[in-house]
Design an enzyme around this catalytic site. Structure first.
Site: not given
Ligand code: 0GY
Length: 289
Positions: A176, A244
């Site tokens: 991320h 995710d």
């Protein structure tokens, strides 16, 4: 801690963007099933089961072909749930494990046979109790061929991560983007510092993931797109994308996975960039053999 949390959307929308055939969701997890694979005693959250059948149904619904399953912190260093999901994928999933730094060569080899191609070092205090950098470096020295290290940290500790990352002896993937504040814009201090990290070695990759975590304004995630699109254009061979799912700890705002997929053509605006992001780059890291 007894409450089991649900952090995934029950009916994600069908994305408008159609991923190219062979696209890889390169960051997702499985939880449980707990009856078979109990959570770690040091888990910081306890989710409901989100097993491989649900994951593969989502993969098909979103138009993806493969998954990279990252061991979630709630399972600690017991990688059986991740390995079970990989085993059930008919070759269409590989994984990233979390290991005890004292792991033996034999155990590493067994993980390799089970489809693992990297290990994750998590530095988020809300997720793990300890992150011993010296032990992490020692185990990174002993990894099977073609493995890499995934590092998860937040922007406030990027400066102190630099020396550690410089010493990792295998390729590095940053989860991320090290969680920048995307509201600062594409030239803000967080993205600028992250670019400096990417420029410090030519084998650091990153996941341009989690608009839902990084851009609380929600879809269409305008701040995320503005900050991340130039990164994809400047580092096209070093970016990965993932859902995710099942979005650990996101129980307050359940991200719609279809909306997340629709961010892809906004950050990777040409077919060539999309092919690199979704196929060439993840295949190079996870299916080199
Ligand atoms: C993510 C993010 C998170 C959690 C984990 O292993 C995990 O529990 O990775 C988070 O809470 O930010 O990548 O899934």
């Amino acid at each position: 801690m007894t409450e089991r949390i649900i952090s995934w959307h029950a009916h994600p929308s069908k994305p408008k963007f159609i991923p190219p055939p062979g696209a890889v969701d390169a960051h997702c997890h499985v939880f449980g099933p707990q009856a078979q694979f109990p959570f770690s005693p040091s888990a910081k959250y306890l989710p409901e089961d989100a097993g491989p059948e649900k994951l593969f149904a989502l993969r098909d619904h979103l138009g993806f072909s493969r998954n990279v399953i990252v061991q979630a912190s709630c399972h600690g260093t017991d990688n059986r749930a991740t390995l079970d999901a990989i085993n059930k994928s008919a070759g269409m999933a590989r994984g990233v494990a979390v290991v005890d730094p004292d792991i033996s060569y034999g155990e590493l080899d067994a993980l390799h046979q089970g489809g693992i191609r990297g290990i994750r070092f998590n530095f988020l205090k809300r997720l793990v109790d300890n992150a011993p950098k010296d032990k992490f470096l020692a185990v990174a020295d002993r990894l099977p061929k073609d493995w890499h290290v995934v590092v998860y940290f937040e922007a406030d500790i990027l400066a102190e991560m630099r020396e550690f990352i410089a010493h990792i002896p295998v390729p590095v993937v940053v989860d991320h983007m090290g969680r920048p504040d995307v509201s600062q814009g594409p030239e803000g201090p967080d993205i600028t510092a992250f670019r400096e990290l990417l420029d410090s070695r030519d084998d650091i990759w990153t996941k341009v993931t989690c608009p839902d975590r990084l851009d609380p304004a929600g879809p269409p995630y305008a701040d995320f797109v503005a900050a991340v699109r130039p990164l994809v254009e400047d580092y096209p061979g070093r970016v990965l994308w993932g859902t995710d799912w099942p979005h650990p700890n996101m129980q307050d705002i359940l991200p719609d996975d279809g909306s997340l997929v629709d961010v892809i053509p906004q950050i990777a605006v040409t077919a060539e960039l999309q092919r690199k992001l979704l196929i060439d780059n993840p295949m190079q890291l996870y299916w080199p053999d």
